[in-house]
Write a protein that holds these residues in place. Structure first.
Motif, PDB file in Angstrom:
ATOM      1  N   LEU A  12      -0.823  14.173 -31.319  1.00 44.78           N
ATOM      2  CA  LEU A  12      -0.364  13.780 -32.895  1.00 44.78           C
ATOM      3  C   LEU A  12      -2.767  14.079 -33.115  1.00 44.78           C
ATOM      4  O   LEU A  12      -2.776  15.179 -33.700  1.00 44.78           O
ATOM      5  CB  LEU A  12      -0.457  13.393 -33.841  1.00 44.78           C
ATOM      6  N   SER A  13      -3.018  13.306 -32.640  1.00 47.61           N
ATOM      7  CA  SER A  13      -4.709  12.887 -32.738  1.00 47.61           C
ATOM      8  C   SER A  13      -5.332  14.755 -32.286  1.00 47.61           C
ATOM      9  O   SER A  13      -5.823  14.832 -33.181  1.00 47.61           O
ATOM     10  CB  SER A  13      -5.190  11.822 -32.808  1.00 47.61           C
ATOM     11  N   ALA A  14      -4.954  14.920 -30.974  1.00 50.60           N
ATOM     12  CA  ALA A  14      -5.441  16.370 -30.332  1.00 50.60           C
ATOM     13  C   ALA A  14      -5.005  16.612 -30.640  1.00 50.60           C
ATOM     14  O   ALA A  14      -5.346  17.944 -30.334  1.00 50.60           O
ATOM     15  CB  ALA A  14      -5.131  15.909 -28.714  1.00 50.60           C
ATOM     16  N   ILE A  20      -7.559  24.273 -34.097  1.00 48.36           N
ATOM     17  CA  ILE A  20      -9.096  25.405 -34.407  1.00 48.36           C
ATOM     18  C   ILE A  20      -8.423  26.271 -33.233  1.00 48.36           C
ATOM     19  O   ILE A  20      -9.076  27.320 -33.816  1.00 48.36           O
ATOM     20  CB  ILE A  20      -9.981  24.859 -34.290  1.00 48.36           C
ATOM     21  N   PHE A  21      -7.977  25.291 -32.066  1.00 49.93           N
ATOM     22  CA  PHE A  21      -7.948  27.131 -30.781  1.00 49.93           C
ATOM     23  C   PHE A  21      -6.941  27.913 -31.446  1.00 49.93           C
ATOM     24  O   PHE A  21      -6.906  29.268 -30.260  1.00 49.93           O
ATOM     25  CB  PHE A  21      -7.650  26.266 -29.710  1.00 49.93           C
ATOM     26  N   PRO A  89     -14.718  20.636 -30.551  1.00 48.99           N
ATOM     27  CA  PRO A  89     -13.128  20.497 -31.197  1.00 48.99           C
ATOM     28  C   PRO A  89     -12.729  19.677 -29.099  1.00 48.99           C
ATOM     29  O   PRO A  89     -12.347  18.595 -28.955  1.00 48.99           O
ATOM     30  CB  PRO A  89     -12.009  20.905 -31.173  1.00 48.99           C
ATOM     31  N   ILE A  90     -13.089  20.350 -28.425  1.00 47.78           N
ATOM     32  CA  ILE A  90     -13.012  19.570 -26.940  1.00 47.78           C
ATOM     33  C   ILE A  90     -13.181  18.186 -26.893  1.00 47.78           C
ATOM     34  O   ILE A  90     -12.911  17.661 -26.056  1.00 47.78           O
ATOM     35  CB  ILE A  90     -13.352  20.570 -26.176  1.00 47.78           C
ATOM     36  N   GLN A  95     -12.804  12.442 -25.908  1.00 49.27           N
ATOM     37  CA  GLN A  95     -12.785  11.340 -27.411  1.00 49.27           C
ATOM     38  C   GLN A  95     -11.335  10.276 -27.625  1.00 49.27           C
ATOM     39  O   GLN A  95     -11.229   9.007 -27.459  1.00 49.27           O
ATOM     40  CB  GLN A  95     -13.934  10.896 -28.427  1.00 49.27           C
ATOM     41  N   ILE A  96     -10.155  11.334 -27.739  1.00 51.72           N
ATOM     42  CA  ILE A  96      -9.560  10.841 -28.550  1.00 51.72           C
ATOM     43  C   ILE A  96      -8.433  10.162 -27.364  1.00 51.72           C
ATOM     44  O   ILE A  96      -8.178   9.323 -27.083  1.00 51.72           O
ATOM     45  CB  ILE A  96      -8.851  11.843 -29.893  1.00 51.72           C
TER      46      ILE A  96
END
Length: 113
Positions: A12-14, A20-21, A89-90, A95-96
């Motif tokens: 869900l976080s990713a 945005i993509f 965002p990548i 990181q997530i």
């Protein structure tokens, strides 16, 4: 009820950061809003808020830089903004996926939410 499932949290976080993509329309903003409203997990909610803040900042900077096209510097700034809207965002997704218990904070943005 707080979800402690790390796989669900990562997903869900990713998806929030990666929305945005999908497009530059309201669909891209609707995904983090939906996740924000549906999820009970505080980390997922914070990541969705951060993704929304990033969307709003990209739109705001895009409008400002489009106006600056009049003085020709806007072309360069829009190009840089395009790269930032792809790279950041990548980085957030990576990181997530590396640490499900972390809230990614985008640097140099105004936090509205």
């Amino acid at each position: 009820m707080i979800s402690q499932d790390p796989t669900k949290r990562k997903l869900l976080s990713a998806v929030s950061h990666g929305s945005i993509f999908f497009s530059a329309t309201l669909l891209a903003v609707g995904i983090p809003i939906a996740i924000l409203l549906v999820s009970d997990d505080p980390i997922v909610k914070e990541n969705a808020k951060e993704a929304l803040n990033f969307h709003l900042n990209i739109w705001l900077y895009g409008i400002i830089f489009a106006i600056l096209i009049i003085v020709l510097i806007g072309y360069v700034l829009l190009g840089i903004l395009g790269l930032v809207s792809l790279i950041m965002p990548i980085i957030a997704i990576l990181q997530i996926l590396g640490d499900a218990n972390k809230v990614y904070r985008y640097p140099f943005i105004f936090r509205v939410l």
